[in-house]
Design an enzyme around this catalytic site. Structure first.
Site, PDB file in Angstrom:
ATOM      1  N   GLU A 431      17.296   6.562  21.337  1.00 54.87           N
ATOM      2  CA  GLU A 431      16.172   6.115  20.495  1.00 54.87           C
ATOM      3  C   GLU A 431      16.228   4.602  20.257  1.00 54.87           C
ATOM      4  O   GLU A 431      16.218   4.132  19.119  1.00 54.87           O
ATOM      5  CB  GLU A 431      16.162   6.887  19.168  1.00 54.87           C
ATOM      6  CG  GLU A 431      15.933   8.368  19.357  1.00 54.87           C
ATOM      7  CD  GLU A 431      15.828   9.139  18.047  1.00 54.87           C
ATOM      8  OE1 GLU A 431      16.036   8.531  16.971  1.00 54.87           O
ATOM      9  OE2 GLU A 431      15.539  10.343  18.092  1.00 54.87           O
ATOM     10  N   GLU A 509      17.138  15.821  22.388  1.00 56.01           N
ATOM     11  CA  GLU A 509      17.255  16.306  21.002  1.00 56.01           C
ATOM     12  C   GLU A 509      16.067  17.199  20.705  1.00 56.01           C
ATOM     13  O   GLU A 509      14.944  16.924  21.149  1.00 56.01           O
ATOM     14  CB  GLU A 509      17.281  15.158  19.987  1.00 56.01           C
ATOM     15  CG  GLU A 509      18.564  14.365  19.967  1.00 56.01           C
ATOM     16  CD  GLU A 509      18.546  13.223  18.943  1.00 56.01           C
ATOM     17  OE1 GLU A 509      17.828  13.334  17.925  1.00 56.01           O
ATOM     18  OE2 GLU A 509      19.255  12.225  19.175  1.00 56.01           O
TER      19      GLU A 509
END
Length: 810
Positions: A431, A509
């Site tokens: 991220e 995720e």
């Protein structure tokens, strides 16, 4: 029999004899010398929490400092407090600055050797001194690193290693990091002509059931002023310790030079590594000059092939595998960050038992012990390097060091870990905040190219999250990866596949509650190779993620408010003491055939309150049929089933039958007026009842049940035994409402390293001799000492019959 055949048989016998002698020579030399080459340096350190002027000096007086053995994490020993600077992200644990010192004697005969100190991990900003001389500062707390001690040693005298660890700049992490020398330390001793640190690289190719080729690359260093003519011998042992092949190569090394030697060895009928059969080979590499042995090391590896295509997904040894993956942070719960070998192996055992076949090491390289356990037990690994690149997520995080340190840290990960067969993919980030910036494309390219200078056998990914924008803005960034990592956006994959048909996708995720939706996408699309849930296990820090709460309590996600006393994450399939939550049984059932039926009860809300959920939570559900305050009121029973139908019985009365096929997401919910007794769910196939699971109402807890995961351990000061504690009624039924205080006592050559109950709102110290039970359970972890003997652990509590268990330390 003619002479040529006899001659051939004689030649084969001589060849076999040579190989046997060579192997025996290797093993005997390895046994004699390996301890000298790499010596565990964990014992007998001194520790001081705080700043200490002149502590780097060799004549500093540390006699009043605490004695301890490594690995060590001082944060877990501290008090969880809302004012600690680590904040919610760090679990409100203390941090700060501390010093470690160790005094050791260096014999005169070490003068002809090269001596280095190797740290597997120090969190963070460590500065290492030898006899007062600074060897350097290493910022990243997850990298392994070493220093040459030779120029500064005092031979025939005492020497002092001092290490300053600075974890005072907070916040520097988004989860619990721990503080200190939390992984092993080693002394490594070699001749001036030797194999480089992480200098052996092993890869396998041309793999079939009949043969494989093993490439052994050895980086040699000549630190002498003269030309060296040496022999490099590589010998391969199969999983049964038999010789599978060898190669001998003559090499000339120029003065003060390095050289990589490549040796190809054919192996017949290879035993291929896989999660089902994690077969391990050994490569023994020896460097010799005439008859003098200069250096040698041994490396475990596996023979397996990896292939990734949009058409066939991920193929291991030619067979397509769908990844049931879980993200895992590095901590070991109540032990903190310390990477005891046993704790790391137990983590892998728990993941395997829960049905996972893969793990993502979010968001940093793990310990060597963890990867070794993944190799031995068969768990695939996505090895990840960084949580951020140039733009940070916290004021003092890795973004402060990235520009200077990225290459050294990336090389450390890949060089150290490249021989692990469990690792199937590298991840270069998570991220990344600047992911929409064109410069991020250049950074990803730079990182990817650096990895491929060392290893081209594995694909590269990173985890990309989308803040509601179209995915096509990330196409240039994803093009720098071999596999595109999607965080929480797998539903975008089908339309992305139309736009970019060649893209291979993995969900790096996902929310636990989306287990079925993600499983369905993975199963029905070859270009999606798997799903990694956030998370496989509960962890310290990122406090309150995965929580549920009652209406009227402070709402919001973990980053929106301060939810102390929450000091950890409750989003794991497995809790901090190793208990599999109901979601773990459901996910395991989706991906595996070992378990086909499971039942739990949704926690009733005390009217008029409601139970509210957060993004990463699942509705609180328990293996309990003990809800006395809800007698006569409706409760919801969840049954997960791989049978077409299930039936539910209460006290042998049929309450109903429901379908549990794929269309029903293998799940049925029954609304039942609560009454005490026995609740039984039965799987039905072909209109016949197959198997059943039961929940029984518990009476008052009056007895303690203890179960040790091991009754024997090593007397090495490092080994652990995990003792599960359950509070049961007179009939032996676990009382899931029991929360009485327990007291732990230990006798014999061991210590209680930690106690826990999995309740992340219980902020009592983990290093304690008392703990309340939670949902009828607790855990005590025993650490061995350096002496042999019997260790007796006694657990007692008010109104409970004390219970003892004995462990042998050998």
């Amino acid at each position: 029999m003619n002479n040529s055949i006899l001659h051939h048989i004689h030649y084969l016998k001589k060849s076999m004899l040579f190989l046997c002698l060579l192997l025996l020579n290797f093993l005997s030399l390895y046994a004699q010398e390996n301890v000298k080459r790499k010596q565990l340096f964990d014992d007998d350190w001194r520790f001081f929490l705080g700043e200490a002027a002149q502590a780097s000096s060799d004549n500093f007086n540390d006699k009043d400092w605490r004695k301890l053995d490594l690995p060590h994490d001082w944060s877990i020993e501290g008090k969880v407090h809302p004012k600690n600077t680590t904040g919610a992200g760090g679990g409100y644990f203390p941090a700060g600055v501390a010093w470690y010192r160790k005094t050791f004697t260096v014999p005169d005969n070490w003068k002809t050797k090269k001596t280095a100190i190797y740290f597997e991990g120090v969190y963070m900003n460590s500065e290492v001194f030898i006899n007062g001389k600074s060897l350097g500062v290493y910022p990243y707390g997850y990298s392994s690193f070493s220093y040459d001690l030779s120029p500064y040693l005092k031979y025939g005298e005492q020497n002092v290693i001092a290490v300053r660890v600075d974890n005072s700049q907070q916040m520097n992490s988004r989860w619990y990091s721990g503080s200190g020398i939390y992984r092993h330390v080693w002394l490594i001793q070699t001749n001036p002509v030797h194999i480089a640190q992480w200098g052996t690289g092993i890869s396998t190719f041309e793999i079939s059931s009949k043969k494989a080729t093993v490439r052994v690359e050895t980086k040699l260093i000549n630190e002498t002023e003269s030309l060296q003519e040496i022999t490099v011998t590589a010998l391969i042992q199969n999983p049964n310790s038999n010789t599978a092949g060898h190669r001998e190569t003559k090499v000339t090394l120029s003065p003060k030079s390095e050289k990589i030697v490549t040796q190809l060895i054919k192996v017949s009928n290879p035993a291929l590594w896989s999660p089902q059969q994690p077969s391990l080979y050994k490569a023994l590499v020896q460097v010799s000059k005439q008859k003098e042995r200069l250096d040698e090391n041994t490396t475990n590896f596996g023979i397996r092939s990896l292939a990734f295509t949009a058409e066939n997904g991920f193929q291991l040894n030619g067979k397509t595998i769908k990844l049931n993956g879980g993200c895992v942070h590095h901590d070991n719960g109540s032990l903190g960050a310390v990477a005891f070998d046993r704790a790391e192996q137990r983590k892998v055992e728990l993941l395997k038992a829960s049905g996972f076949n893969a793990v993502r090491t979010s968001h940093n390289p793990p310990s060597e012990a963890f990867l070794d356990a993944c190799d031995r037990l068969g768990l695939l690994v996505m090895d990840e390097s960084f949580d951020c690149w140039k733009v940070g997520k916290n004021k003092y995080d890795y973004s402060n060091y990235f520009n200077v340190w990225w290459k050294r840290d990336l090389q450390a990960m890949v060089l150290r870990d490249r021989n692990h067969p469990s690792i199937f993919m590298w991840s270069i980030g998570n991220e990344i905040p600047e992911r929409e910036d064109p410069d991020a494309v250049n950074t990803a390219k730079m990182l990817s190219e650096e990895i491929k200078k060392i290893d081209t056998s594995r694909p590269i990914t990173s985890a990309i999250v989308n803040g509601g924008k179209n995915w096509d803005i990330f196409d240039p960034l994803m093009a720098q990866h071999d596999v595109a990592g999607y965080n929480y956006n797998l539903d975008k994959a089908p339309q992305d596949h139309i736009r970019v048909p060649s893209r291979i996708i993995v969900q790096t995720e996902s929310y636990p509650k989306d287990a079925f939706k993600n499983w369905e996408l993975v199963q029905k699309n070859n270009y999606i190779i798997g799903d990694f849930v956030w998370t496989a296990m509960d962890y310290l820090g990122e406090s309150g993620i995965g929580r549920s709460y009652y209406s009227g309590e402070v709402p919001g996600e973990h980053w929106e408010n301060d939810f102390f006393p929450w000091h950890g994450a409750y989003c794991g399939d497995i809790d901090l003491i190793g208990w599999r939550k109901p979601i773990a049984h459901y996910r395991g059932m989706l991906y595996n055939e070992k378990e086909k039926l499971y039942m739990a009860v949704r926690e009733p809300a005390p009217e008029p309150l409601e139970i509210k959920q957060t993004w990463w939570s699942v509705y609180p559900t328990w293996e309990s049929w003990t809800w006395p305050e809800y007698t006569g009121k409706n409760v919801e029973v969840e049954v997960y089933s791989k049978y077409p139908k299930v039936r539910l019985y209460l006290n042998d009365q049929l309450l109903g039958e429901k379908q549990t096929a794929e269309q029903q997401e293998f799940k049925a919910v029954f609304t039942v007026p609560y009454a005490s007794g026995i609740l039984r769910a039965v799987g039905v196939a072909n209109e016949k009842e197959q198997e059943s699971v039961t929940l029984k109402t518990a009476g008052e807890a009056v007895q303690i049940k203890l179960a040790a995961d091991r009754k024997e351990m090593k007397a090495d000061g490092q080994d652990l035994t995990y003792i599960a504690v359950e509070l049961r009624d007179r009939e032996g039924v676990l009382n899931p409402n029991a929360d009485g205080r327990l007291t732990f006592k230990i006798e014999g050559p061991g210590t209680i390293q930690a106690v826990d109950n999995a309740n992340l709102k219980d902020f009592e110290p983990y290093q304690s001799l008392t703990r309340k039970a939670w949902h009828g359970r607790a855990l005590v972890i025993v650490r061995s000492a350096h002496q042999k003997g019997e260790i007796k652990v006694t657990v007692s509590g008010d109104g409970l019959q004390p219970q003892a268990i004995t462990i042998t330390s050998n």
